[in-house]
Design a protein around this motif. Structure first.
Motif, PDB file in Angstrom:
ATOM      1  N   ALA A 147       0.842  -1.193   0.000  1.00 53.53           N
ATOM      2  CA  ALA A 147       0.000   0.000   0.000  1.00 53.53           C
ATOM      3  C   ALA A 147       0.881   1.248   0.000  1.00 53.53           C
ATOM      4  N   THR A 148       0.403   2.294  -0.646  1.00 55.43           N
ATOM      5  CA  THR A 148       1.088   3.582  -0.581  1.00 55.43           C
ATOM      6  C   THR A 148       0.838   4.186   0.807  1.00 55.43           C
ATOM      7  N   ASP A 157       4.570   3.817  10.504  1.00 51.44           N
ATOM      8  CA  ASP A 157       5.008   4.187   9.155  1.00 51.44           C
ATOM      9  C   ASP A 157       5.635   3.022   8.403  1.00 51.44           C
ATOM     10  N   ASP A 158       6.279   2.114   9.129  1.00 51.63           N
ATOM     11  CA  ASP A 158       6.938   0.984   8.486  1.00 51.63           C
ATOM     12  C   ASP A 158       6.094  -0.294   8.513  1.00 51.63           C
ATOM     13  N   ALA A 159       4.806  -0.164   8.838  1.00 53.45           N
ATOM     14  CA  ALA A 159       3.926  -1.335   8.856  1.00 53.45           C
ATOM     15  C   ALA A 159       3.818  -1.915   7.454  1.00 53.45           C
ATOM     16  N   GLY A 160       3.791  -3.224   7.360  1.00 56.27           N
ATOM     17  CA  GLY A 160       3.631  -3.886   6.072  1.00 56.27           C
ATOM     18  C   GLY A 160       2.158  -4.050   5.758  1.00 56.27           C
ATOM     19  N   VAL A 209      -2.029  -6.949   6.999  1.00 47.87           N
ATOM     20  CA  VAL A 209      -0.905  -6.296   7.658  1.00 47.87           C
ATOM     21  C   VAL A 209      -0.004  -7.428   8.145  1.00 47.87           C
ATOM     22  N   SER A 210       1.205  -7.491   7.601  1.00 45.21           N
ATOM     23  CA  SER A 210       2.080  -8.638   7.887  1.00 45.21           C
ATOM     24  C   SER A 210       3.515  -8.317   7.502  1.00 45.21           C
ATOM     25  N   GLY A 211       4.359  -9.330   7.619  1.00 46.85           N
ATOM     26  CA  GLY A 211       5.694  -9.259   7.048  1.00 46.85           C
ATOM     27  C   GLY A 211       5.567  -9.322   5.537  1.00 46.85           C
TER      28      GLY A 211
END
Length: 139
Positions: free
Chosen positions: A69-70, A87-90, A103-105
Motif C-alpha cells: 500500500a502507498t 510508518d513501516d507497517a507492512g 498487515v504482515s511481514g
C-alpha cells in the motif's frame, strides 16, 4: 532450478484464490489457487503471509493483485478500520477493485506442481526443484 525473484506487484487476474490455511496462532496465512491442467493452468499458486497482525479479505478472491500500500492508502485503511499503523507497517493490498488487505511481514508466493490437498510449499517443498517452479517476494 527454482526461479527466485522479487517484484513490485504480483498479479494473477484470472485465478481463483481461497484462504487455505492459517497457523494455530493465526500469525501465518496462506492463499491458494489450484492448478487446472484441463484449463491450461499447470501450476498451483500459493501466497504466504508471515507475522500477520490484521486481515481484511473474503475467503475467496477472484483475481489477485498483490502490492504494498502507498502511504496514503495505508493512512486511509488504518482510519477506516481503526488501526494505528506505524510508518513501516507492512500493509499489502490484494485487489485493484476492493480494499482487501493484510498487515504482515513481506509476503512470498510460489508456483508449484502440487495438488489441492498437498502441503504448503513454504513448509513442505521450499527447496524441492522437482515440485517448485518459482518463488517470489515483493520488493
Amino acid at each position: 532450478m527454482i526461479d527466485r525473484y522479487a517484484a513490485a506487484v504480483f498479479a494473477a487476474p484470472d485465478r481463483l484464490f481461497q484462504v487455505m490455511r492459517t497457523s494455530r496462532t493465526r500469525t501465518q496465512l496462506w492463499l491458494q489457487s489450484d492448478a487446472s491442467p484441463s484449463s491450461g493452468i499447470p501450476l498451483r499458486i500459493e501466497v504466504h503471509f508471515d507475522s500477520v497482525q490484521y486481515v481484511c479479505l473474503p475467503f475467496v478472491i477472484r483475481g489477485l493483485t498483490l502490492r504494498a500500500a502507498t502511504a496514503a492508502e495505508q493512512e486511509r485503511l488504518g482510519a477506516a478500520h481503526g488501526l494505528e499503523l506505524a510508518d513501516d507497517a507492512g500493509v499489502y493490498l490484494l485487489s485493484e477493485q476492493h480494499d482487501w488487505f493484510v498487515v504482515s511481514g513481506v509476503p512470498q508466493w510460489a508456483e508449484a506442481r502440487l495438488a489441492y490437498n498437498d502441503g504448503p510449499v513454504f513448509w513442505d517443498y521450499a527447496g524441492d526443484e522437482d515440485v517448485v517452479a518459482s518463488i517470489g517476494t515483493l520488493q
